[in-house]
Design a protein around this motif. Structure first.
Motif, PDB file in Angstrom:
ATOM      1  N   GLN A  94       0.815  -1.216   0.000  1.00 16.28           N
ATOM      2  CA  GLN A  94       0.000   0.000   0.000  1.00 16.28           C
ATOM      3  C   GLN A  94       0.849   1.266   0.000  1.00 16.28           C
ATOM      4  N   SER A  95       2.038   1.211   0.636  1.00 10.31           N
ATOM      5  CA  SER A  95       2.927   2.378   0.673  1.00 10.31           C
ATOM      6  C   SER A  95       3.907   2.413  -0.497  1.00 10.31           C
ATOM      7  N   ARG A  96       3.793   1.443  -1.414  1.00  8.14           N
ATOM      8  CA  ARG A  96       4.632   1.344  -2.605  1.00  8.14           C
ATOM      9  C   ARG A  96       6.103   1.102  -2.263  1.00  8.14           C
ATOM     10  N   GLN A  97       6.385   0.529  -1.106  1.00 13.64           N
ATOM     11  CA  GLN A  97       7.752   0.112  -0.816  1.00 13.64           C
ATOM     12  C   GLN A  97       8.078  -1.198  -1.529  1.00 13.64           C
ATOM     13  N   LEU A  98       7.028  -1.958  -1.865  1.00  9.65           N
ATOM     14  CA  LEU A  98       7.162  -3.171  -2.656  1.00  9.65           C
ATOM     15  C   LEU A  98       6.119  -3.151  -3.755  1.00  9.65           C
ATOM     16  N   ILE A  99       6.466  -3.722  -4.900  1.00 15.62           N
ATOM     17  CA  ILE A  99       5.467  -3.957  -5.933  1.00 15.62           C
ATOM     18  C   ILE A  99       5.411  -5.472  -6.162  1.00 15.62           C
ATOM     19  N   VAL A 100       4.208  -5.969  -6.387  1.00 13.30           N
ATOM     20  CA  VAL A 100       4.031  -7.420  -6.442  1.00 13.30           C
ATOM     21  C   VAL A 100       3.199  -7.815  -7.646  1.00 13.30           C
ATOM     22  N   SER A 101       3.273  -9.093  -7.980  1.00 12.07           N
ATOM     23  CA  SER A 101       2.459  -9.657  -9.048  1.00 12.07           C
ATOM     24  C   SER A 101       2.156 -11.108  -8.716  1.00 12.07           C
ATOM     25  N   PRO A 102       0.927 -11.555  -9.010  1.00 14.60           N
ATOM     26  CA  PRO A 102       0.679 -13.007  -8.949  1.00 14.60           C
ATOM     27  C   PRO A 102       1.544 -13.697  -9.987  1.00 14.60           C
ATOM     28  N   PHE A 103       1.686 -15.000  -9.858  1.00 13.70           N
ATOM     29  CA  PHE A 103       2.499 -15.749 -10.814  1.00 13.70           C
ATOM     30  C   PHE A 103       1.693 -16.014 -12.082  1.00 13.70           C
ATOM     31  N   ILE A 104       2.366 -15.854 -13.216  1.00 12.33           N
ATOM     32  CA  ILE A 104       1.636 -15.825 -14.482  1.00 12.33           C
ATOM     33  C   ILE A 104       1.180 -17.207 -14.922  1.00 12.33           C
ATOM     34  N   ASP A 105       1.856 -18.282 -14.429  1.00 16.32           N
ATOM     35  CA  ASP A 105       1.439 -19.612 -14.873  1.00 16.32           C
ATOM     36  C   ASP A 105       0.114 -20.016 -14.242  1.00 16.32           C
ATOM     37  N   ARG A 106      -0.087 -19.631 -12.982  1.00 17.61           N
ATOM     38  CA  ARG A 106      -1.348 -19.892 -12.279  1.00 17.61           C
ATOM     39  C   ARG A 106      -1.290 -19.198 -10.933  1.00 17.61           C
ATOM     40  N   ASN A 107      -2.455 -18.965 -10.335  1.00 15.53           N
ATOM     41  CA  ASN A 107      -2.472 -18.458  -8.979  1.00 15.53           C
ATOM     42  C   ASN A 107      -1.926 -19.523  -8.035  1.00 15.53           C
ATOM     43  N   ARG A 108      -0.992 -19.105  -7.214  1.00 12.61           N
ATOM     44  CA  ARG A 108      -0.368 -20.051  -6.293  1.00 12.61           C
ATOM     45  C   ARG A 108      -0.768 -19.719  -4.855  1.00 12.61           C
ATOM     46  N   TYR A 109      -1.224 -20.727  -4.167  1.00 11.65           N
ATOM     47  CA  TYR A 109      -1.627 -20.579  -2.779  1.00 11.65           C
ATOM     48  C   TYR A 109      -0.869 -21.591  -1.933  1.00 11.65           C
TER      49      TYR A 109
END
Length: 300
Positions: free
Chosen positions: A250-265
């Motif tokens: 939320q403070s933009r200290q990190l930027i993230v992305s889900p994994f493109i092959d599939r959602n990983r849980y």
């Protein structure tokens, strides 16, 4: 027979080490040796075969280990049954790191609000790696465990209570788009991962296997906080629980992305050792967590 001596014996048998048993029980190695000697004198049996600084159970020791665990469990159940309806009744909960840092406080607060006869000093919380917490549960040093991933080598009663979304996180200063996940590019990145025995390390290794990549540079840390700070400072990239990095995203200290092959849980599990509940408090807390309708405190 002294039950505390029996607990020490069980710890030494489980870890095959007097020194490790002492660390788990906050006893010196001489104190552990003395208590084992007292048990051997009581039964007039040698309980351990000692050789080359290693110990293993004798036949008598194997018998005591098997039945002694049941005796300790029965004693704890009796103590809790006698405390039914008493404010002295308590429960010990063990949580793996992410659960302990991000979930358990809110869950306990909500549980107490719904059960005004329960106070916070009746609930004790221990935080550690999943391996450490399941070891504590196996040794009956805690009553319930909330861990990341499976229970490992132990046969516990379990319930999956949370699905934790995993994401790839990088620092904005690296100017890397985390959604650009070409295998060749991922292999060139420096990865920050946890030490062996940590569930997040296994989640990272599973990701590498799934994407068929072998990173050329890996830094190992023994703390989620150190990994988070390292990534924020641009040392490399890491797999994160999205739940655990909400403020940084939320403070933009990190930027993230889900994994493109599939959602990983990765699943979070609620564990207990025994088929029967030790007390009414144990049963109430187990059922409260088990019956949560949705991921607790999961929004980010």
């Amino acid at each position: 027979m002294n039950l505390e001596h029996l607990k020490t014996f069980i710890a030494a048998a489980k870890y095959e080490s007097f020194s490790q048993a002492g660390k788990m029980l906050n006893l010196s190695q001489p104190a552990v040796s003395h208590q084992i000697s007292q048990l051997e004198a009581y039964y007039n049996k040698q309980l351990f075969i000692r050789s080359n600084r290693k110990i293993k159970l004798s036949e008598a020791g194997k018998t005591l280990f098997e039945h002694g665990q049941h005796l300790i469990a029965l004693n704890e159940k009796l103590e809790n049954l006698m405390a039914e309806g008493d404010s002295s009744q308590s429960i010990k909960i063990g949580c793996s790191n992410t659960i302990g840092e991000c979930l358990i406080s809110k869950m306990v607060q909500d549980f107490i609000k719904l059960n005004p006869d329960i106070t916070s000093n009746q609930i004790q919380i221990t935080i550690g790696t999943s391996v450490h917490i399941t070891d504590l549960l196996y040794a009956s040093d805690i009553d319930l465990a909330l861990v990341e991933g499976q229970a490992g080598r132990y046969d516990f009663i379990s319930h999956e209570f949370y699905d934790d979304l995993l994401v790839l996180g990088v620092s904005p200063q690296l100017r890397i788009d985390p959604s650009d996940q070409k295998p060749s590019k991922l292999e060139e990145m420096t990865w920050l991962i946890r030490e062996p025995g940590c569930a997040m390390r296994q989640a990272t290794l599973d990701l590498w296997n799934g994407l068929n990549i072998k990173p050329k540079s890996v830094l190992v840390y023994n703390s989620n906080t150190l990994i988070k700070e390292g990534v924020k400072n641009g040392l490399g990239v890491a797999v994160f629980s999205k739940l655990a990095i909400c403020p940084e995203v939320q403070s933009r200290q990190l930027i993230v992305s889900p994994f493109i092959d599939r959602n990983r849980y990765r699943p979070f599990y609620l564990l207990r050792k025994d088929k029967q509940f030790k007390s009414n408090l144990h049963e109430r807390l187990w059922n409260y967590i088990r019956n949560l309708d949705e991921n607790p405190n999961a929004s980010c």
